[in-house]
Design an enzyme around this catalytic site. Structure first.
Site, PDB file in Angstrom:
ATOM      1  CG  LEU A  39      -0.142   7.376   8.939  1.00 63.03           C
ATOM      2  CD1 LEU A  39      -0.589   8.105   7.684  1.00 63.03           C
ATOM      3  CD2 LEU A  39      -0.621   8.121  10.178  1.00 63.03           C
ATOM      4  CG  ASN A  56       1.013   1.407   5.837  1.00 61.93           C
ATOM      5  OD1 ASN A  56       0.624   0.318   6.280  1.00 61.93           O
ATOM      6  ND2 ASN A  56       0.678   2.544   6.413  1.00 61.93           N
ATOM      7  CG  PHE A  57      -2.251   1.193   3.452  1.00 57.62           C
ATOM      8  CD1 PHE A  57      -3.206   1.114   4.460  1.00 57.62           C
ATOM      9  CD2 PHE A  57      -1.549   2.388   3.305  1.00 57.62           C
ATOM     10  CE1 PHE A  57      -3.464   2.200   5.301  1.00 57.62           C
ATOM     11  CE2 PHE A  57      -1.797   3.478   4.132  1.00 57.62           C
ATOM     12  CZ  PHE A  57      -2.757   3.371   5.128  1.00 57.62           C
ATOM     13  CG  LEU A  58       1.112  -6.844   2.201  1.00 55.36           C
ATOM     14  CD1 LEU A  58       1.262  -6.955   0.692  1.00 55.36           C
ATOM     15  CD2 LEU A  58       2.300  -7.519   2.891  1.00 55.36           C
ATOM     16  CB  THR A  92       5.272  -1.060  11.402  1.00 54.01           C
ATOM     17  OG1 THR A  92       4.156  -0.477  10.738  1.00 54.01           O
ATOM     18  CG2 THR A  92       6.264   0.006  11.781  1.00 54.01           C
TER      19      THR A  92
HETATM   20  C1  MYA Z   1      13.820  -1.328  -1.292  1.00 56.92           C
HETATM   21  C2  MYA Z   1      12.490  -1.372  -1.303  1.00 56.92           C
HETATM   22  C3  MYA Z   1      11.905  -2.588  -0.519  1.00 56.92           C
HETATM   23  C4  MYA Z   1      10.373  -2.527  -0.402  1.00 56.92           C
HETATM   24  C5  MYA Z   1       9.798  -3.737   0.282  1.00 56.92           C
HETATM   25  C6  MYA Z   1      10.158  -3.815   1.772  1.00 56.92           C
HETATM   26  C7  MYA Z   1       9.472  -4.975   2.454  1.00 56.92           C
HETATM   27  C8  MYA Z   1       8.003  -4.699   2.703  1.00 56.92           C
HETATM   28  C9  MYA Z   1       7.358  -5.848   3.406  1.00 56.92           C
HETATM   29  C10 MYA Z   1       5.867  -5.657   3.527  1.00 56.92           C
HETATM   30  C11 MYA Z   1       5.493  -4.730   4.641  1.00 56.92           C
HETATM   31  C12 MYA Z   1       4.027  -4.630   4.799  1.00 56.92           C
HETATM   32  C13 MYA Z   1       3.615  -3.668   5.838  1.00 56.92           C
HETATM   33  C14 MYA Z   1       2.123  -3.772   6.030  1.00 56.92           C
HETATM   34  O1  MYA Z   1       1.340  -3.292   5.281  1.00 56.92           O
HETATM   35  S1  MYA Z   1       1.628  -4.683   7.359  1.00 56.92           S
HETATM   36  C15 MYA Z   1      -0.092  -4.922   7.078  1.00 56.92           C
HETATM   37  C16 MYA Z   1      -0.330  -6.272   6.603  1.00 56.92           C
HETATM   38  N1  MYA Z   1      -1.689  -6.450   6.237  1.00 56.92           N
HETATM   39  C17 MYA Z   1      -2.585  -7.130   6.978  1.00 56.92           C
HETATM   40  O2  MYA Z   1      -2.282  -7.642   8.032  1.00 56.92           O
HETATM   41  C18 MYA Z   1      -3.992  -7.156   6.411  1.00 56.92           C
HETATM   42  C19 MYA Z   1      -4.635  -8.491   6.577  1.00 56.92           C
HETATM   43  N2  MYA Z   1      -3.792  -9.561   6.029  1.00 56.92           N
HETATM   44  C20 MYA Z   1      -3.563  -9.742   4.711  1.00 56.92           C
HETATM   45  O3  MYA Z   1      -4.021  -9.011   3.840  1.00 56.92           O
HETATM   46  C21 MYA Z   1      -2.660 -10.900   4.342  1.00 56.92           C
HETATM   47  O4  MYA Z   1      -2.653 -11.838   5.392  1.00 56.92           O
HETATM   48  C22 MYA Z   1      -1.201 -10.474   4.014  1.00 56.92           C
HETATM   49  C23 MYA Z   1      -1.191  -9.612   2.766  1.00 56.92           C
HETATM   50  C24 MYA Z   1      -0.567  -9.718   5.166  1.00 56.92           C
HETATM   51  C25 MYA Z   1      -0.350 -11.720   3.757  1.00 56.92           C
HETATM   52  O5  MYA Z   1      -0.948 -12.492   2.774  1.00 56.92           O
HETATM   53  P1  MYA Z   1      -1.304 -14.024   2.996  1.00 56.92           P
HETATM   54  O6  MYA Z   1      -1.721 -14.202   4.393  1.00 56.92           O
HETATM   55  O7  MYA Z   1      -2.228 -14.443   1.932  1.00 56.92           O
HETATM   56  O8  MYA Z   1       0.128 -14.756   2.848  1.00 56.92           O
HETATM   57  P2  MYA Z   1       0.813 -15.277   1.508  1.00 56.92           P
HETATM   58  O9  MYA Z   1       0.567 -16.725   1.330  1.00 56.92           O
HETATM   59  O10 MYA Z   1       0.453 -14.426   0.351  1.00 56.92           O
HETATM   60  O11 MYA Z   1       2.361 -15.015   1.834  1.00 56.92           O
HETATM   61  C26 MYA Z   1       2.955 -15.567   2.954  1.00 56.92           C
HETATM   62  C27 MYA Z   1       4.261 -14.859   3.181  1.00 56.92           C
HETATM   63  O12 MYA Z   1       4.006 -13.474   3.500  1.00 56.92           O
HETATM   64  C28 MYA Z   1       4.625 -13.151   4.742  1.00 56.92           C
HETATM   65  N3  MYA Z   1       3.837 -12.138   5.442  1.00 56.92           N
HETATM   66  C29 MYA Z   1       2.659 -12.291   6.070  1.00 56.92           C
HETATM   67  N4  MYA Z   1       2.253 -11.127   6.592  1.00 56.92           N
HETATM   68  C30 MYA Z   1       3.204 -10.218   6.292  1.00 56.92           C
HETATM   69  C31 MYA Z   1       3.365  -8.865   6.561  1.00 56.92           C
HETATM   70  N5  MYA Z   1       2.468  -8.167   7.279  1.00 56.92           N
HETATM   71  N6  MYA Z   1       4.443  -8.219   6.102  1.00 56.92           N
HETATM   72  C32 MYA Z   1       5.365  -8.889   5.395  1.00 56.92           C
HETATM   73  N7  MYA Z   1       5.283 -10.199   5.115  1.00 56.92           N
HETATM   74  C33 MYA Z   1       4.202 -10.851   5.550  1.00 56.92           C
HETATM   75  C34 MYA Z   1       4.642 -14.456   5.504  1.00 56.92           C
HETATM   76  O13 MYA Z   1       5.586 -14.407   6.533  1.00 56.92           O
HETATM   77  C35 MYA Z   1       4.999 -15.420   4.392  1.00 56.92           C
HETATM   78  O14 MYA Z   1       6.386 -15.350   4.099  1.00 56.92           O
HETATM   79  P3  MYA Z   1       7.379 -16.450   4.711  1.00 56.92           P
HETATM   80  O15 MYA Z   1       7.207 -16.412   6.194  1.00 56.92           O
HETATM   81  O16 MYA Z   1       6.953 -17.777   4.133  1.00 56.92           O
HETATM   82  O17 MYA Z   1       8.746 -16.048   4.301  1.00 56.92           O
END
Ligand code: MYA
Length: 485
Positions: A485, A226-228, A262
């Site tokens: 959350l 969460n909180f990415l 999510t």
């Molecule tokens: C085993 C353990 C595993 C643990 C990990 C499990 C996975 C966890 C996954 C994370 C779960 C997080 C759950 C939460 O917290 S979801 C909450 C997300 N946060 C926000 O919406 C806050 C406002 N937005 C931002 O801060 C940025 O726009 C974020 C950080 C979201 C993207 O930064 P930015 O806009 O500067 O983009 P980029 O150039 O760096 O990167 C682009 C790539 O990122 C992919 N992208 C965009 N949004 C999301 C998103 N919400 N989940 C996953 N991926 C996302 C996108 O499809 C593209 O990939 P691809 O389409 O080219 O392939």
């Protein structure tokens, strides 16, 4: 837990709305019926016939009035019919990052549940952090340190999730962040930040917390992500994939190879999609801030009247939850969750104490104690998550609460519906007494049993549920019990 496609609510269907069309259609029908009846009466109909007609017409009018009312509520908080841009699905080939990850493809047919790739043996897990662009450095945040907690608060308050029109942004408080990120067994190493090396400013973050879930018949100890967040000035520079890879690496080092998360955006491939619903408690403020709009053919005072609630709750035995309730609530909640397919499993009382017990201005929980047996029969909880109103002259914040976990003991559907409606009405009353402007929920669990009757309206926000490195069939939101959350 997680992001939401945070939602403000759009205009409804505009002029010539559904309500108008409904009214016109119904009036036409009524006219036809009245004509038919009149013909019958003039052809020798009795007085009883006349009385019958009047009664039926009254009944019909009442039905129309109720339908029109229901529609007016929907229209007060109805998004436009087109899907928002964040809900569009892209081809796998255009997901440069996600196409390299162990997640199901959108068009994949899923026959059997199980991991997509095997666990990585410890000696093959990368021991050093991923490389960041040279201006940045990794930091593990210490949230018990007030100033580091405040840095995270500031990053999120200014850069975290907004609605599609950038009118509202989540405003998680410091206390809320500690609650969300420091449950029993939490690991500091999963509170991952990125600083600008030159001035040490915190510009990105991602977190994980340990969790136990059941998905269909599989119990898993995994990580909830969460909180990415990436600072607005650093967007679209592919920092997010590095953060995700780093939290994955840190999870692998703990022997964890599955995750739950999510997001409002559609990625490959959701296991479920839920919709946000909103129950207005302060219609004037919601309209002033454009969170909702005044439907055509109504006035503010009519709307206020419509959403008015009693000032006292009505469920006998309802009271605030206290610490001694913890073990009973754990049993009640785990039992209630057994009817859904994707649920949290609360293994210890400490977890319930952490997640459910009231913490003022973070989470509020209420239980129902049977006055005779003194046993707990039900409970509900909601968490407090205000949103900043971006650039508004008067209102800076919308005070919102979100329905969290609840349980009812009833077992047949009709009894559950009645019970839930009573409990949730009380939840609305309690929230209103805390000066909350809007009560939100997703259409998870059995929420559809009370959403319409309690005057919740659908929002334009959706929340997609995902698992990492796990393949399984999708499910309707009414089979989802995990509330993030
Ligand atoms: C085993 C353990 C595993 C643990 C990990 C499990 C996975 C966890 C996954 C994370 C779960 C997080 C759950 C939460 O917290 S979801 C909450 C997300 N946060 C926000 O919406 C806050 C406002 N937005 C931002 O801060 C940025 O726009 C974020 C950080 C979201 C993207 O930064 P930015 O806009 O500067 O983009 P980029 O150039 O760096 O990167 C682009 C790539 O990122 C992919 N992208 C965009 N949004 C999301 C998103 N919400 N989940 C996953 N991926 C996302 C996108 O499809 C593209 O990939 P691809 O389409 O080219 O392939």
């Amino acid at each position: 837990m997680d992001e939401q496609e945070h939602d403000h609510v759009f205009d409804g269907e505009g002029e010539g709305s559904t309500i108008d069309k409904m009214r016109a259609k119904q009036e036409k029908k009524n006219m036809k019926k009245a004509k038919k009846k009149a013909a019958k009466i003039s052809a020798g109909g009795s007085k009883a016939d006349l009385e019958d007609t009047a009664a039926k017409q009254k009944e019909l009018q009442e039905k129309v009035r109720m339908l029109v009312n229901q529609l007016a509520i929907r229209e007060a908080i109805q998004p436009p019919p087109s899907a928002s841009s964040s809900q569009k699905q892209k081809d796998m080939s255009s997901h440069k990052f996600w196409s390299t990850q162990p997640v199901p493809k959108h068009d994949e047919t899923i026959e059997e549940d199980g991991p997509i790739e095997p666990d990585t043996p410890y000696d093959q897990i990368r021991k050093e952090p991923y490389v960041l662009p040279k201006e940045f450095e990794w930091v593990t945040l210490e949230l018990n340190n007030e100033s580091e907690l405040n840095e995270l608060y500031t990053l999120l308050t200014n850069n975290y999730v907004e609605d599609d029109d950038a009118m509202f942004r989540f405003d998680y408080s410091g206390d809320f962040l500690k609650w969300a990120l420091q449950p029993p067994g939490y690991l500091k190493t999963w509170h991952v930040g990125v600083r600008v090396s030159a001035n040490k400013r915190l510009v990105a973050f991602v977190s994980g917390i340990p969790a136990d879930i059941r998905i269909y018949n599989s119990h898993q100890h995994l990580v909830e992500i969460n909180f990415l967040c990436v600072h607005k000035k650093l967007r679209s520079k592919r920092l997010a994939p590095v953060l995700i890879k780093e939290i994955t690496r840190r999870s692998h080092l703990q022997g964890i190879f599955q995750a739950v998360y999510t997001a409002g955006v559609v990625l490959p491939k959701p296991i479920s999609k839920a919709r946000y619903y909103h129950r207005s408690l302060n219609p004037k403020k919601l309209i002033d801030t454009n969170f909702s709009r005044l439907p055509p053919n109504t006035t503010l005072s009519r709307l206020i009247k419509k959403f008015k609630l009693p000032t006292e709750t009505s469920t006998p035995g309802l009271r605030s939850m206290v610490e001694k309730d913890v073990p009973e609530i754990r049993t009640l909640l785990n039992e209630y969750m057994s009817k859904f397919n994707f649920v949290p499993v609360f293994k210890t009382d400490d977890e319930i104490k952490h997640w459910i017990l009231t913490k003022d201005k973070v989470i509020w929980s209420f239980v129902v104690e049977d006055p005779e047996t003194k046993k707990l029969t039900d409970f509900f909880s909601f968490y407090y998550l205000p949103s900043s109103v971006i650039g508004h002259q008067v209102h800076k914040t919308i005070n919102a609460v979100y329905l969290f976990y609840y349980a009812v003991k009833e077992s047949d559907e009709k009894a559950i519906k009645g019970r839930l409606q009573g409990l949730m009405k009380d939840a609305l009353i309690l929230a209103k007494l805390k000066n909350v402007d809007v009560f939100n929920c997703l259409d998870l669990l059995e929420n559809k049993l009370f959403i319409d009757d309690l005057k919740f309206g659908p929002g334009d926000g959706f929340l997609n549920y995902y698992m990492y490195n796990w393949r399984c069939k999708g499910m309707g939101s009414d089979k989802v019990g995990v509330v993030m959350l």
